[in-house]
Structure formats: C-alpha cells, structure tokens
Motif scaffolding. Structure first.
Motif, PDB file in Angstrom:
ATOM      1  N   LEU A 109      -0.249   9.274 -23.415  1.00  0.00           N
ATOM      2  CA  LEU A 109       0.408   8.033 -22.989  1.00  0.00           C
ATOM      3  C   LEU A 109       1.708   8.322 -22.234  1.00  0.00           C
ATOM      4  CD1 LEU A 109      -0.029   5.984 -26.283  1.00  0.00           C
ATOM      5  CD2 LEU A 109      -1.108   5.440 -24.092  1.00  0.00           C
ATOM      6  N   ALA A 110       2.496   9.254 -22.762  1.00  0.00           N
ATOM      7  CA  ALA A 110       3.840   9.497 -22.210  1.00  0.00           C
ATOM      8  C   ALA A 110       3.809  10.154 -20.835  1.00  0.00           C
ATOM      9  CB  ALA A 110       4.648  10.364 -23.182  1.00  0.00           C
ATOM     10  N   ARG A 111       2.698  10.805 -20.512  1.00  0.00           N
ATOM     11  CA  ARG A 111       2.597  11.455 -19.201  1.00  0.00           C
ATOM     12  C   ARG A 111       2.431  10.451 -18.073  1.00  0.00           C
ATOM     13  NH1 ARG A 111      -0.452  17.016 -20.631  1.00  0.00           N
ATOM     14  NH2 ARG A 111       1.343  18.295 -20.128  1.00  0.00           N
ATOM     15  N   ARG A 112       2.008   9.249 -18.412  1.00  0.00           N
ATOM     16  CA  ARG A 112       1.807   8.220 -17.392  1.00  0.00           C
ATOM     17  C   ARG A 112       2.527   6.938 -17.778  1.00  0.00           C
ATOM     18  NH1 ARG A 112      -3.290   9.291 -14.694  1.00  0.00           N
ATOM     19  NH2 ARG A 112      -3.158  11.481 -14.156  1.00  0.00           N
ATOM     20  N   PRO A 113       3.857   6.931 -17.735  1.00  0.00           N
ATOM     21  CA  PRO A 113       4.584   5.717 -18.118  1.00  0.00           C
ATOM     22  C   PRO A 113       4.140   4.529 -17.273  1.00  0.00           C
ATOM     23  CG  PRO A 113       6.093   7.534 -17.663  1.00  0.00           C
ATOM     24  CD  PRO A 113       4.735   7.985 -17.225  1.00  0.00           C
ATOM     25  N   GLY A 114       3.952   3.392 -17.920  1.00  0.00           N
ATOM     26  CA  GLY A 114       3.588   2.181 -17.199  1.00  0.00           C
ATOM     27  C   GLY A 114       2.093   1.997 -17.021  1.00  0.00           C
ATOM     28  N   ARG A 115       1.325   3.054 -17.197  1.00  0.00           N
ATOM     29  CA  ARG A 115      -0.129   2.983 -17.027  1.00  0.00           C
ATOM     30  C   ARG A 115      -0.744   2.486 -18.338  1.00  0.00           C
ATOM     31  NH1 ARG A 115      -5.347   3.884 -17.492  1.00  0.00           N
ATOM     32  NH2 ARG A 115      -6.303   5.612 -16.365  1.00  0.00           N
ATOM     33  N   VAL A 116      -1.599   1.449 -18.239  1.00  0.00           N
ATOM     34  CA  VAL A 116      -2.258   0.918 -19.428  1.00  0.00           C
ATOM     35  C   VAL A 116      -3.547   1.694 -19.692  1.00  0.00           C
ATOM     36  CG1 VAL A 116      -3.244  -1.128 -20.512  1.00  0.00           C
ATOM     37  CG2 VAL A 116      -1.374  -1.370 -18.874  1.00  0.00           C
ATOM     38  N   PHE A 117      -3.707   2.170 -20.913  1.00  0.00           N
ATOM     39  CA  PHE A 117      -4.942   2.851 -21.293  1.00  0.00           C
ATOM     40  C   PHE A 117      -5.719   1.980 -22.273  1.00  0.00           C
ATOM     41  CE2 PHE A 117      -2.189   6.336 -20.032  1.00  0.00           C
ATOM     42  CZ  PHE A 117      -3.045   7.163 -19.318  1.00  0.00           C
ATOM     43  N   SER A 118      -7.004   1.802 -22.038  1.00  0.00           N
ATOM     44  CA  SER A 118      -7.820   1.065 -22.995  1.00  0.00           C
ATOM     45  C   SER A 118      -8.100   1.960 -24.200  1.00  0.00           C
ATOM     46  CB  SER A 118      -9.134   0.623 -22.352  1.00  0.00           C
ATOM     47  OG  SER A 118      -9.972   1.754 -22.154  1.00  0.00           O
ATOM     48  N   ARG A 119      -8.487   1.346 -25.298  1.00  0.00           N
ATOM     49  CA  ARG A 119      -8.798   2.124 -26.508  1.00  0.00           C
ATOM     50  C   ARG A 119      -9.944   3.092 -26.241  1.00  0.00           C
ATOM     51  NH1 ARG A 119      -7.055  -2.765 -27.944  1.00  0.00           N
ATOM     52  NH2 ARG A 119      -5.564  -2.904 -29.653  1.00  0.00           N
ATOM     53  N   LEU A 156       0.833  -1.206   0.000  1.00  0.00           N
ATOM     54  CA  LEU A 156       0.000   0.000   0.000  1.00  0.00           C
ATOM     55  C   LEU A 156       0.867   1.255   0.000  1.00  0.00           C
ATOM     56  CD1 LEU A 156      -2.764   1.541   0.525  1.00  0.00           C
ATOM     57  CD2 LEU A 156      -2.157   1.355   2.947  1.00  0.00           C
ATOM     58  N   ARG A 157       1.819   1.293   0.912  1.00  0.00           N
ATOM     59  CA  ARG A 157       2.647   2.499   1.050  1.00  0.00           C
ATOM     60  C   ARG A 157       3.492   2.739  -0.188  1.00  0.00           C
ATOM     61  NH1 ARG A 157       3.726   1.688   7.511  1.00  0.00           N
ATOM     62  NH2 ARG A 157       4.968   3.585   7.457  1.00  0.00           N
ATOM     63  N   ALA A 158       3.999   1.656  -0.767  1.00  0.00           N
ATOM     64  CA  ALA A 158       4.822   1.790  -1.977  1.00  0.00           C
ATOM     65  C   ALA A 158       3.995   2.335  -3.147  1.00  0.00           C
ATOM     66  CB  ALA A 158       5.441   0.443  -2.349  1.00  0.00           C
ATOM     67  N   ARG A 159       2.778   1.822  -3.290  1.00  0.00           N
ATOM     68  CA  ARG A 159       1.916   2.273  -4.404  1.00  0.00           C
ATOM     69  C   ARG A 159       1.549   3.740  -4.246  1.00  0.00           C
ATOM     70  NH1 ARG A 159      -0.933  -1.749  -7.216  1.00  0.00           N
ATOM     71  NH2 ARG A 159       0.287  -3.635  -7.057  1.00  0.00           N
ATOM     72  N   VAL A 160       1.223   4.121  -3.026  1.00  0.00           N
ATOM     73  CA  VAL A 160       0.843   5.509  -2.765  1.00  0.00           C
ATOM     74  C   VAL A 160       2.018   6.442  -3.073  1.00  0.00           C
ATOM     75  CG1 VAL A 160       0.310   7.147  -0.903  1.00  0.00           C
ATOM     76  CG2 VAL A 160      -0.977   5.016  -1.093  1.00  0.00           C
ATOM     77  N   ARG A 161       3.182   6.049  -2.593  1.00  0.00           N
ATOM     78  CA  ARG A 161       4.390   6.852  -2.829  1.00  0.00           C
ATOM     79  C   ARG A 161       4.645   7.005  -4.331  1.00  0.00           C
ATOM     80  NH1 ARG A 161       7.116   4.369   1.156  1.00  0.00           N
ATOM     81  NH2 ARG A 161       8.052   2.897  -0.282  1.00  0.00           N
ATOM     82  N   ALA A 162       4.560   5.886  -5.053  1.00  0.00           N
ATOM     83  CA  ALA A 162       4.833   5.911  -6.493  1.00  0.00           C
ATOM     84  C   ALA A 162       3.827   6.807  -7.230  1.00  0.00           C
ATOM     85  CB  ALA A 162       4.801   4.497  -7.060  1.00  0.00           C
ATOM     86  N   LEU A 163       2.560   6.705  -6.859  1.00  0.00           N
ATOM     87  CA  LEU A 163       1.529   7.505  -7.525  1.00  0.00           C
ATOM     88  C   LEU A 163       1.734   8.995  -7.285  1.00  0.00           C
ATOM     89  CD1 LEU A 163      -1.832   5.593  -7.021  1.00  0.00           C
ATOM     90  CD2 LEU A 163      -0.816   6.290  -9.183  1.00  0.00           C
ATOM     91  N   LEU A 164       2.008   9.352  -6.049  1.00  0.00           N
ATOM     92  CA  LEU A 164       2.188  10.771  -5.730  1.00  0.00           C
ATOM     93  C   LEU A 164       3.447  11.326  -6.392  1.00  0.00           C
ATOM     94  CD1 LEU A 164       1.090  10.797  -2.003  1.00  0.00           C
ATOM     95  CD2 LEU A 164      -0.093  11.859  -3.924  1.00  0.00           C
ATOM     96  N   ARG A 165       4.474  10.512  -6.482  1.00  0.00           N
ATOM     97  CA  ARG A 165       5.709  10.942  -7.131  1.00  0.00           C
ATOM     98  C   ARG A 165       5.442  11.185  -8.618  1.00  0.00           C
ATOM     99  NH1 ARG A 165       9.613   6.949  -5.447  1.00  0.00           N
ATOM    100  NH2 ARG A 165       8.854   5.786  -7.214  1.00  0.00           N
ATOM    101  N   ARG A 166       4.689  10.287  -9.219  1.00  0.00           N
ATOM    102  CA  ARG A 166       4.341  10.426 -10.625  1.00  0.00           C
ATOM    103  C   ARG A 166       3.598  11.742 -10.855  1.00  0.00           C
ATOM    104  NH1 ARG A 166       0.549   5.980 -13.013  1.00  0.00           N
ATOM    105  NH2 ARG A 166       1.823   4.525 -11.849  1.00  0.00           N
ATOM    106  N   GLY A 167       2.667  12.046  -9.941  1.00  0.00           N
ATOM    107  CA  GLY A 167       1.912  13.292 -10.041  1.00  0.00           C
ATOM    108  C   GLY A 167       2.821  14.505  -9.986  1.00  0.00           C
ATOM    109  N   GLN A 168       3.820  14.451  -9.109  1.00  0.00           N
ATOM    110  CA  GLN A 168       4.756  15.576  -8.987  1.00  0.00           C
ATOM    111  C   GLN A 168       5.602  15.723 -10.227  1.00  0.00           C
ATOM    112  OE1 GLN A 168       6.936  14.577  -5.516  1.00  0.00           O
ATOM    113  NE2 GLN A 168       5.355  15.310  -4.112  1.00  0.00           N
ATOM    114  N   VAL A 169       6.049  14.573 -10.768  1.00  0.00           N
ATOM    115  CA  VAL A 169       6.871  14.609 -11.974  1.00  0.00           C
ATOM    116  C   VAL A 169       6.100  15.282 -13.097  1.00  0.00           C
ATOM    117  CG1 VAL A 169       7.885  13.174 -13.786  1.00  0.00           C
ATOM    118  CG2 VAL A 169       8.297  12.631 -11.393  1.00  0.00           C
ATOM    119  N   ILE A 170       4.825  14.939 -13.220  1.00  0.00           N
ATOM    120  CA  ILE A 170       4.006  15.523 -14.277  1.00  0.00           C
ATOM    121  C   ILE A 170       3.951  17.039 -14.131  1.00  0.00           C
ATOM    122  CG2 ILE A 170       1.652  15.718 -15.173  1.00  0.00           C
ATOM    123  CD1 ILE A 170       1.393  12.702 -14.368  1.00  0.00           C
ATOM    124  N   GLU A 171       3.781  17.518 -12.887  1.00  0.00           N
ATOM    125  CA  GLU A 171       3.696  18.963 -12.698  1.00  0.00           C
ATOM    126  C   GLU A 171       5.018  19.667 -12.960  1.00  0.00           C
ATOM    127  OE1 GLU A 171       2.072  20.017  -8.925  1.00  0.00           O
ATOM    128  OE2 GLU A 171       0.236  18.907  -9.368  1.00  0.00           O
TER     129      GLU A 171
END
Ligand code: CA
Length: 241
Positions: free
Chosen positions: A175-185, A119-134
């Motif tokens: 797609l590139a803003r969220r590396p690793g995230r799968v998007f459906s068509r 849980l903690r690892a996923r939360v950390r990774a998600l929030l970090r991704r959000g910061q990188v985007i900004e």
C-alpha cells in the motif's frame, strides 16, 4: 517499427488505442513533453510490444477490438508484476467499471473525453511516482518521524521499532509504495498472498486492522491507511502532495 533506441535517455510510453485520431493527439502531446512514444491499435499488438519494448508506461484504451484493455492489463500484471505502470483510458466512469479496472491492476484512469493538460499531468505524476519507488528503495516514509525499513522488515520511529508478521509487513509495503492508489481486497489478496481467493476477503480486513493497531505505536493517532468504502484500501498521500 517503433522508436525504441532512445529509451535509455527518456521514458518510453506505449499508446494502445484503436482510434487513430485519439492516438495521434496523445502522441503529439507526449512528444511535446519529450517522451519517446510507441503506438499500436489492438490488444494483441499491445501485449507483444509490452514484451519487446518494456515501456515505462502503457496508456491503454479499454475498448479495443479483439482483446480488451482490461484483459491486456491483467496479462501485463501476471507476466511482468507490479513494476509496469498502466494508465487506463475509459469512456466509462461508473464505479463498477473503476472497480473492474482496479481488479486487473491499472495504476490510474482517464475518462474520455479528456483534455491535453489532464493527460500530461497524469502521465507526469505516474512516471514521477515510478521514479520515487526506484530511488527510495530501502525505506518508505510513513510520517515525518516514522518509516518502513525494508532491509530489517520493521517500522522505525523516534521511540523505537514496531515488529510485524510477514503478511502484515508485505501488506503495508504494498500500500505504502503507491500513495493515493486504491487497491481492492481481491487485488491485495492476489499480490500480497499470491493466491486467487474467491469471495473470502476478510483476511485483508483483519490484517489491515492489525497493521493500523501496530502503527499507532509509531504514528500516534495519525491514520495512514484509508478505507475506501465498497472498494478497498489506500495509503494516504502525504499532506501537501
Ligand atoms: Ca477504443
């Protein structure tokens, strides 16, 4: 009612879960990691809290009384766009349920039962991704030599630049803003084309093909967009991540 005043100092996470014990465990873990936490137990409360608190991340159980987590996620996306992060909690791990979650726009999943560390690892990774985007804002790296120039709407590399059509460019950026995230068509159609196409998803495939072809100029044989069979597409994470 909720600890909203400190959210400028630290990320605010909203927990939506109807089982009090699970909610408490999640809250204690997140508070240990220094996050501000708000919680609620129903889908309707969740929507209200998302609107008023504007949490940085919402942890959303799928099985809720009344309004389901999937419906809540769909509404968050339609009201507040792609900026909000959603981590879905699900007891279901079958592919069909994951696809359903992707359709409504969740950023990641955690299958119950889960451990505190995960849980903690996923939360950390998600929030970090959000910061990188900004913080990256005006350019998105594609490789060591190539990047997307968001101001000029082109891809730049050592040998020059690659021009793209409007939709090709928007699709690549999405797609590139969220590396690793799968998007459906369907999700890509909704987000990039902004329409509820039903059942016609060749548009996405043909655009992905064109984007890949154009990127070959900038990236050589390196592939950055993966096909996830039966689901959709994903921008490859940089190696070492
Ligand atoms: Ca539940």
């Amino acid at each position: 009612m909720a600890p909203t005043l400190q959210r400028r100092d630290r990320p605010l996470i909203l927990i939506v879960e109807d089982e009090p014990q699970v909610r408490t465990i999640i809250r204690m873990n997140l508070e240990d990691d220094g996050y501000a936490v708000a919680e609620c137990a129903s889908g309707r409360d969740a929507l209200e809290q998302v609107r008023t608190l504007k949490p940085d991340l919402t942890i959303l159980d799928v099985m809720l009384p009344g309004l389901s987590g999937l419906e809540v996620c769909r509404q968050i996306r339609s009201e507040r766009g792609q900026g909000d992060l959603v981590l879905m909690l699900t007891a279901l791990s079958k592919e069909v349920d994951i696809v359903l979650g992707l359709e409504v726009g969740a950023d990641d999943y955690l299958t119950k039962p889960f451990g505190s560390k995960e849980l903690r690892a996923r939360v950390r990774a998600l929030l970090r991704r959000g910061q990188v985007i900004e913080s990256e804002e005006r350019r998105i790296p594609l490789s060591a030599q190539a990047y997307v120039d968001l101001d000029q709407r082109v891809v730049r590399y050592a040998g020059g630049e690659v021009a793209m059509t409007g939709k090709e460019f928007d699709l690549l950026v999405h797609l590139a803003r969220r590396p690793g995230r799968v998007f459906s068509r369907q999700e890509l159609l909704n987000s990039v084309w902004g329409m509820d196409f039903v059942g016609i998803d060749r548009t996405v495939d043909t655009h992905v093909t064109r984007v890949r072809k154009k990127l070959r100029l900038a990236l050589g044989n390196q592939e950055v967009i993966d096909t996830v069979h039966g689901v959709g597409y994903r921008f490859r994470r940089a190696s070492g991540e």
